[in-house]
Design a protein around this motif. Structure first.
Motif, PDB file in Angstrom:
ATOM      1  N   ALA A 191       0.144   4.895   6.560  1.00 54.22           N
ATOM      2  CA  ALA A 191      -0.328   5.884   7.930  1.00 54.22           C
ATOM      3  C   ALA A 191      -1.670   5.871   8.324  1.00 54.22           C
ATOM      4  CB  ALA A 191       0.219   7.419   7.303  1.00 54.22           C
ATOM      5  N   VAL A 192      -2.723   5.823   7.620  1.00 52.07           N
ATOM      6  CA  VAL A 192      -3.971   5.657   8.059  1.00 52.07           C
ATOM      7  C   VAL A 192      -4.212   4.385   8.705  1.00 52.07           C
ATOM      8  CG1 VAL A 192      -6.366   5.365   7.545  1.00 52.07           C
ATOM      9  CG2 VAL A 192      -5.158   7.043   6.245  1.00 52.07           C
ATOM     10  N   ILE A 193      -3.533   3.313   8.334  1.00 55.23           N
ATOM     11  CA  ILE A 193      -3.566   1.847   8.956  1.00 55.23           C
ATOM     12  C   ILE A 193      -2.992   1.842  10.392  1.00 55.23           C
ATOM     13  CG2 ILE A 193      -3.195  -0.373   8.583  1.00 55.23           C
ATOM     14  CD1 ILE A 193      -3.641  -0.312   5.797  1.00 55.23           C
ATOM     15  N   ALA A 194      -1.975   2.645  10.311  1.00 54.65           N
ATOM     16  CA  ALA A 194      -1.057   2.688  11.576  1.00 54.65           C
ATOM     17  C   ALA A 194      -2.011   3.334  12.514  1.00 54.65           C
ATOM     18  CB  ALA A 194       0.357   3.372  11.205  1.00 54.65           C
ATOM     19  N   SER A 195      -2.723   4.585  12.151  1.00 49.12           N
ATOM     20  CA  SER A 195      -3.532   5.406  12.998  1.00 49.12           C
ATOM     21  C   SER A 195      -4.694   4.473  13.649  1.00 49.12           C
ATOM     22  CB  SER A 195      -3.824   6.645  12.322  1.00 49.12           C
ATOM     23  OG  SER A 195      -2.800   7.404  11.939  1.00 49.12           O
ATOM     24  N   ILE A 196      -5.169   3.585  12.624  1.00 44.29           N
ATOM     25  CA  ILE A 196      -6.457   3.050  12.982  1.00 44.29           C
ATOM     26  C   ILE A 196      -6.124   1.910  14.252  1.00 44.29           C
ATOM     27  CG2 ILE A 196      -8.117   1.374  12.374  1.00 44.29           C
ATOM     28  CD1 ILE A 196      -8.271   3.029   9.651  1.00 44.29           C
ATOM     29  N   GLU A 197      -4.905   1.418  14.084  1.00 43.17           N
ATOM     30  CA  GLU A 197      -4.097   0.401  14.883  1.00 43.17           C
ATOM     31  C   GLU A 197      -3.933   0.864  16.176  1.00 43.17           C
ATOM     32  OE1 GLU A 197      -0.903  -1.257  12.652  1.00 43.17           O
ATOM     33  OE2 GLU A 197      -1.954  -2.731  11.795  1.00 43.17           O
ATOM     34  N   ALA A 198      -3.641   1.997  16.199  1.00 37.34           N
ATOM     35  CA  ALA A 198      -3.322   2.761  17.647  1.00 37.34           C
ATOM     36  C   ALA A 198      -4.708   3.019  18.326  1.00 37.34           C
ATOM     37  CB  ALA A 198      -2.518   4.001  17.278  1.00 37.34           C
ATOM     38  N   LEU A 199      -5.866   3.126  17.775  1.00 37.62           N
ATOM     39  CA  LEU A 199      -7.010   3.239  18.579  1.00 37.62           C
ATOM     40  C   LEU A 199      -7.486   2.259  19.403  1.00 37.62           C
ATOM     41  CD1 LEU A 199      -9.179   4.929  15.365  1.00 37.62           C
ATOM     42  CD2 LEU A 199      -7.705   6.148  17.171  1.00 37.62           C
ATOM     43  N   ALA A 249       0.790  -1.055  -0.011  1.00 37.59           N
ATOM     44  CA  ALA A 249      -0.090  -0.004  -0.136  1.00 37.59           C
ATOM     45  C   ALA A 249       0.807   1.158  -0.060  1.00 37.59           C
ATOM     46  CB  ALA A 249      -1.189   0.055   1.037  1.00 37.59           C
ATOM     47  N   SER A 250       0.292   2.387  -0.636  1.00 43.76           N
ATOM     48  CA  SER A 250       0.936   3.673  -0.560  1.00 43.76           C
ATOM     49  C   SER A 250       1.235   4.163   0.913  1.00 43.76           C
ATOM     50  CB  SER A 250       0.309   4.438  -1.322  1.00 43.76           C
ATOM     51  OG  SER A 250      -0.967   5.249  -0.504  1.00 43.76           O
ATOM     52  N   GLU A 251       2.109   5.197   1.092  1.00 42.14           N
ATOM     53  CA  GLU A 251       2.595   5.692   2.418  1.00 42.14           C
ATOM     54  C   GLU A 251       1.322   6.089   3.075  1.00 42.14           C
ATOM     55  OE1 GLU A 251       5.747   8.379   2.448  1.00 42.14           O
ATOM     56  OE2 GLU A 251       6.760   7.154   0.953  1.00 42.14           O
ATOM     57  N   LYS A 252       0.450   6.895   2.269  1.00 37.15           N
ATOM     58  CA  LYS A 252      -0.827   7.452   2.980  1.00 37.15           C
ATOM     59  C   LYS A 252      -1.755   6.457   3.632  1.00 37.15           C
ATOM     60  CE  LYS A 252      -1.443  11.815   0.262  1.00 37.15           C
ATOM     61  NZ  LYS A 252      -2.530  12.438  -0.587  1.00 37.15           N
ATOM     62  N   VAL A 253      -1.821   5.371   2.749  1.00 35.46           N
ATOM     63  CA  VAL A 253      -2.559   4.097   3.172  1.00 35.46           C
ATOM     64  C   VAL A 253      -2.093   3.602   4.589  1.00 35.46           C
ATOM     65  CG1 VAL A 253      -3.602   1.970   2.521  1.00 35.46           C
ATOM     66  CG2 VAL A 253      -3.606   3.745   0.852  1.00 35.46           C
TER      67      VAL A 253
END
Length: 140
Positions: A8-16, A2-6
């Motif tokens: 980053a979003v996945i990493a943010s969701i995993e942190a929730l 996946a692209s860097e943006k995707v």
């Protein structure tokens, strides 16, 4: 990959945490006007989008209210065990052919479905057996 943006979003969701995930789901539903509902599974077993499952109006006329269909499949849900846990476990084993550990786990995890997609007669018989054993049961 996946692209860097995707990523980053996945990493943010995993942190929730779970509460934040629920809040995110509700916010996405309200902003985009969508729901996070499970797909509709008709009798044939193929997944149909909700729009395709809805009846279509003919000749531009307003769609008539869908006919109320009699429910043919029922779920037997064990709501609460009651004081006779051992008797309830025995009843669950008779109804489901589960092993002792599986039946015990099901009973201790109440509310849980004991039987799903059964006829009305079978659901009522299962409910009667579980109630006789001391459990609280509902048929849906």
């Amino acid at each position: 990959m996946a692209s860097e943006k995707v990523e980053a979003v996945i990493a943010s969701i995993e942190a929730l945490n779970v509460l934040e995930l629920v809040e995110l789901k509700k916010e996405l539903e309200s902003r985009w006007g969508v729901t996070a509902a499970a797909p509709v599974m008709p009798m044939g077993g193929m997944v149909m989008p909700a729009a395709a499952a809805a009846p279509a109006a003919g000749d531009g006329a307003a769609a008539a209210a869908p006919a109320v269909e009699e429910k043919t499949e029922f779920d037997v849900i064990l709501s609460a065990v009651g004081p006779n846990k051992i008797q309830v476990i025995k009843a669950v084993r008779e109804l489901t052919n589960l092993g002792l550990k599986e039946a015990k786990d099901l009973v201790e995890g109440a509310p849980k479905p004991v039987k799903e997609g059964v006829s009305k007669e079978e659901a009522e018989a299962a409910k009667a057996k579980l109630v006789e054993a001391g459990a609280t049961v509902e048929v849906k």
